[in-house]
Design a protein around this motif. Structure first.
Motif, PDB file in Angstrom:
ATOM      1  N   PRO A 425       0.743  -1.199  -0.012  1.00 12.30           N
ATOM      2  CA  PRO A 425      -0.147   0.164   0.059  1.00 12.30           C
ATOM      3  C   PRO A 425       0.809   1.392   0.054  1.00 12.30           C
ATOM      4  CG  PRO A 425       0.228  -1.025   2.330  1.00 12.30           C
ATOM      5  CD  PRO A 425       1.153  -1.713   1.439  1.00 12.30           C
ATOM      6  N   VAL A 426       0.480   2.158  -0.838  1.00 14.96           N
ATOM      7  CA  VAL A 426       1.086   3.413  -0.863  1.00 14.96           C
ATOM      8  C   VAL A 426       0.274   4.314   0.029  1.00 14.96           C
ATOM      9  CG1 VAL A 426       2.151   5.411  -2.089  1.00 14.96           C
ATOM     10  CG2 VAL A 426       2.039   3.015  -3.184  1.00 14.96           C
ATOM     11  N   GLY A 427       0.546   4.260   1.440  1.00 11.76           N
ATOM     12  CA  GLY A 427      -0.492   4.918   2.347  1.00 11.76           C
ATOM     13  C   GLY A 427      -0.338   6.251   2.254  1.00 11.76           C
ATOM     14  N   ALA A 428       0.762   7.065   1.821  1.00 10.33           N
ATOM     15  CA  ALA A 428       0.517   8.512   1.675  1.00 10.33           C
ATOM     16  C   ALA A 428      -0.335   9.034   0.736  1.00 10.33           C
ATOM     17  CB  ALA A 428       2.140   8.892   1.147  1.00 10.33           C
ATOM     18  N   THR A 429      -0.788   8.172  -0.075  1.00 11.45           N
ATOM     19  CA  THR A 429      -1.992   8.622  -1.164  1.00 11.45           C
ATOM     20  C   THR A 429      -3.562   8.567  -0.557  1.00 11.45           C
ATOM     21  OG1 THR A 429      -2.362   6.115  -1.968  1.00 11.45           O
ATOM     22  CG2 THR A 429      -0.767   7.671  -3.255  1.00 11.45           C
ATOM     23  N   GLY A 430      -3.403   8.210   0.779  1.00 11.55           N
ATOM     24  CA  GLY A 430      -4.836   8.313   1.455  1.00 11.55           C
ATOM     25  C   GLY A 430      -5.616   7.293   1.007  1.00 11.55           C
ATOM     26  N   ALA A 437      -2.554   0.303   4.707  1.00 12.83           N
ATOM     27  CA  ALA A 437      -1.176   0.359   5.475  1.00 12.83           C
ATOM     28  C   ALA A 437      -1.357   0.350   6.814  1.00 12.83           C
ATOM     29  CB  ALA A 437      -0.585   1.970   4.932  1.00 12.83           C
ATOM     30  N   GLY A 438      -2.375   0.880   7.310  1.00 11.10           N
ATOM     31  CA  GLY A 438      -2.476   0.837   8.895  1.00 11.10           C
ATOM     32  C   GLY A 438      -2.741  -0.512   9.138  1.00 11.10           C
ATOM     33  N   GLU A 439      -3.674  -1.487   8.145  1.00  5.97           N
ATOM     34  CA  GLU A 439      -3.929  -2.595   8.875  1.00  5.97           C
ATOM     35  C   GLU A 439      -2.452  -3.730   8.767  1.00  5.97           C
ATOM     36  OE1 GLU A 439      -6.280  -6.536   7.091  1.00  5.97           O
ATOM     37  OE2 GLU A 439      -7.111  -4.505   6.939  1.00  5.97           O
ATOM     38  N   LEU A 440      -1.716  -3.332   7.738  1.00  8.71           N
ATOM     39  CA  LEU A 440      -0.442  -4.111   7.470  1.00  8.71           C
ATOM     40  C   LEU A 440       0.775  -3.772   8.491  1.00  8.71           C
ATOM     41  CD1 LEU A 440      -0.476  -4.555   3.920  1.00  8.71           C
ATOM     42  CD2 LEU A 440      -1.566  -6.339   5.480  1.00  8.71           C
ATOM     43  N   SER A 441       0.634  -2.751   9.013  1.00  8.39           N
ATOM     44  CA  SER A 441       1.808  -2.115   9.759  1.00  8.39           C
ATOM     45  C   SER A 441       2.356  -2.985  10.565  1.00  8.39           C
ATOM     46  CB  SER A 441       1.564  -0.657  10.378  1.00  8.39           C
ATOM     47  OG  SER A 441       1.330   0.362   9.482  1.00  8.39           O
ATOM     48  N   ALA A 458       6.602   5.291   2.236  1.00  3.69           N
ATOM     49  CA  ALA A 458       5.334   5.224   1.460  1.00  3.69           C
ATOM     50  C   ALA A 458       4.182   5.608   2.056  1.00  3.69           C
ATOM     51  CB  ALA A 458       5.332   3.634   0.714  1.00  3.69           C
ATOM     52  N   MET A 459       4.217   5.954   3.251  1.00  2.51           N
ATOM     53  CA  MET A 459       3.222   6.407   4.196  1.00  2.51           C
ATOM     54  C   MET A 459       3.338   7.737   4.478  1.00  2.51           C
ATOM     55  SD  MET A 459       2.442   3.315   7.015  1.00  2.51           S
ATOM     56  CE  MET A 459       1.173   4.190   7.903  1.00  2.51           C
ATOM     57  N   ASP A 460       4.508   8.242   4.181  1.00  4.86           N
ATOM     58  CA  ASP A 460       4.709   9.725   4.480  1.00  4.86           C
ATOM     59  C   ASP A 460       4.320  10.906   3.464  1.00  4.86           C
ATOM     60  OD1 ASP A 460       5.823  12.169   5.430  1.00  4.86           O
ATOM     61  OD2 ASP A 460       7.952  11.403   5.818  1.00  4.86           O
ATOM     62  N   GLU A 461       3.316  11.600   3.746  1.00  4.80           N
ATOM     63  CA  GLU A 461       2.782  12.427   2.833  1.00  4.80           C
ATOM     64  C   GLU A 461       3.717  13.759   2.593  1.00  4.80           C
ATOM     65  OE1 GLU A 461      -1.062  13.860   4.263  1.00  4.80           O
ATOM     66  OE2 GLU A 461      -1.854  11.915   4.704  1.00  4.80           O
ATOM     67  N   ASN A 462       4.797  13.811   3.239  1.00  7.19           N
ATOM     68  CA  ASN A 462       5.664  14.962   3.229  1.00  7.19           C
ATOM     69  C   ASN A 462       6.904  14.355   2.152  1.00  7.19           C
ATOM     70  OD1 ASN A 462       4.344  16.634   4.553  1.00  7.19           O
ATOM     71  ND2 ASN A 462       5.038  15.783   6.617  1.00  7.19           N
TER      72      ASN A 462
END
Length: 482
Positions: A425-430, A437-441, A458-462
């Motif tokens: 999951p590319v969590g940063a895409t929301g 991403a939260g489930e797999l963390s 990949a989770m970091d929006e910045n």
């Protein structure tokens, strides 16, 4: 993908990589012997002829030439009706498809050769939804089933035609006269395909002759093929000297196979064969990446940055010589196509259009349950092809103008988990990607340190588009190496 990754020898690991390459090129083939059907409950040659030998007052366990035993019986009875009936009785009974056959049927292998009389290979292929062209007489070689997915050449015949099955010395001696076209066809495939011999003892004189002739024709530099053999093990109460002698026999046998261009891969248990085939299946599927995603809006990204992300990711996947599967999701699919096609078109000698497989969702009229069933089947079809699934965004409008998480993308995640597909999951895409991403963390700690860092990036929006793509590809690389 039912097996956990196993550490193989360097030799077997190299074979898996090479055979996966042949699968992708369409040059992989299988030669199946009786051993491939034994775990389904079928008898081997010795058991088939045990009663026949007993009628001749012979012990089948002491005989080294079972073809001769079959001939002796025909000589004594002046016909082969009893042997034919024995073949029908043993091989007409239905048995369950075993795991090795199931794995092979899932792979894109279009050529199978076998000396078996049973129909387990055909049944496994048909159970996998494939169209099979079965050939067990010379006349069958003249015609072809429409659009077959696989051709099964049964060079010794089929249980349905027991009278003409190759069983006795008479049959073997007349083989090159009566079935010459099988010999020619097999020789051609041995030159153009990479064969994996499974459950085959290499005692068949026809195969030995064909392999030897090819070796001579190629000036003692035959094409490489593979077989999997179990190392000799000491039998209960067996004298050590006898065991050592059998080991020495196997050593010379393996060396002679190498002379014919067949590399023997040695395993300790027959069950190890399933692990090797499962690893082939896993690595082959890992070469195909499903991109899941839909977006009515791209927040927290701008539309341009989102397009750049998706196109760059598709570009990198193609450059890695992977295949992309896409359902042409809303807002995501067009950028997947654009990124992949630009790379393929710029380098047509290096990359192929076959690396991009698109399966747009069909428009279905009628009740919602009917649409739901078709859409789920469509998603299962795409994910069955894939070993890795990348999830991006995952939202759509609810029909009232509001944007919500995409139920379709969530369903693709659930299907991926059920099928054992590796999820990135590319969590940063929301949206759904962030939920996944939260489930797999919690499970990421099982992976390498490098993977964990990439997952976090990949989770970091910045993080920049370039760094996000790099993080996703780092995770892809690790799954490709399993």
């Amino acid at each position: 993908m039912k097996h956990n990754p196993k550490k193989f020898s360097a030799e077997i690991d190299a074979f898996i990589d090479r055979y996966v390459t042949d699968l992708r090129r369409g040059t992989a083939a299988v030669f199946a012997g009786a051993g491939l059907s034994v775990s389904s409950g079928y008898v081997n040659w010795a058991e088939l002829l045990r009663g026949i030998a007993a009628e001749l007052d012979l012990d089948v366990d002491r005989e080294t030439n079972l073809v001769a035993v079959a001939q002796y019986h025909v000589n004594e009875r002046l016909n082969r009706s009893h042997i034919n009936q024995k073949l029908i009785d043993e091989f007409s009974v239905g048995h369950d498809i075993n795991e090795n056959q199931e794995i092979l049927a899932s792979l894109p292998i279009d050529i199978y050769w076998t000396t078996n009389y049973d129909r387990m290979i055909e049944r496994a292929l048909e159970a996998a939804g494939k169209v099979v062209d079965r050939k067990y007489t010379v006349n069958h070689l003249k015609s072809t089933v429409r659009c077959p997915d696989a051709v099964v050449y049964k060079m010794h015949g089929d249980v349905e035609d027991a009278d003409n099955a190759v069983l006795t010395k008479d049959d073997y001696e007349g083989y090159f006269r009566d079935r010459e076209l099988f010999v020619t066809t097999l020789a051609g495939h041995l030159l153009s395909k990479t064969f994996l011999f499974l459950g085959f003892s290499f005692t068949d004189p026809n195969i030995d002759y064909i392999l030897s002739r090819i070796r001579v024709a190629l000036k003692k530099q035959p094409k490489s093929h593979y077989c999997i053999l179990r190392r000799e093990v000491r039998k209960p109460r067996e004298k050590l000297a006898n065991f050592k002698y059998r080991q020495k026999q196997q050593y010379y046998f393996v060396k002679d196979l190498a002379r014919l261009g067949i590399q023997a891969l040695m395993v300790d248990e027959f069950s190890d064969i399933t692990g090797i085939l499962a690893a082939v299946q896993t690595r082959y599927r890992a070469q195909t990446v499903f991109i899941s995603g839909s977006a009515s809006e791209f927040y927290p990204w701008t539309a341009d940055d989102a397009a750049d992300l998706i196109e760059s990711l598709a570009d990198r996947l193609i450059r890695k010589n992977l295949t992309i599967v896409s359902g042409f999701g809303l807002g995501v699919g067009p950028s997947v196509i654009a990124g992949a096609l630009q790379t393929i078109q710029r380098h047509p000698q290096r990359y192929s259009r076959e690396q991009l497989q698109t399966f747009p969702f069909p428009l279905v009229d009628g009740a919602r349950p009917r649409r739901s069933r078709m859409y789920r089947q469509h998603r299962e079809f795409m994910l069955e092809k894939s070993g890795i699934a990348i999830f991006l965004f995952g939202n759509n409008e609810d029909g009232k103008g509001d944007v919500e998480d995409s139920e379709g993308v969530l369903q693709e995640f659930e299907i991926a988990k059920q099928m054992g597909v590796h999820v990135i999951p590319v969590g940063a895409t929301g949206w759904v990607a962030k939920r996944i991403a939260g489930e797999l963390s919690p499970t990421v700690k099982e992976r390498s340190r490098q993977f964990q860092k990439a997952f976090a990036a990949a989770m970091d929006e910045n993080v920049s588009v370039e760094e996000t793509v790099k993080a996703a590809m780092t995770m892809v690389d690790e799954y490709c190496r399993l």
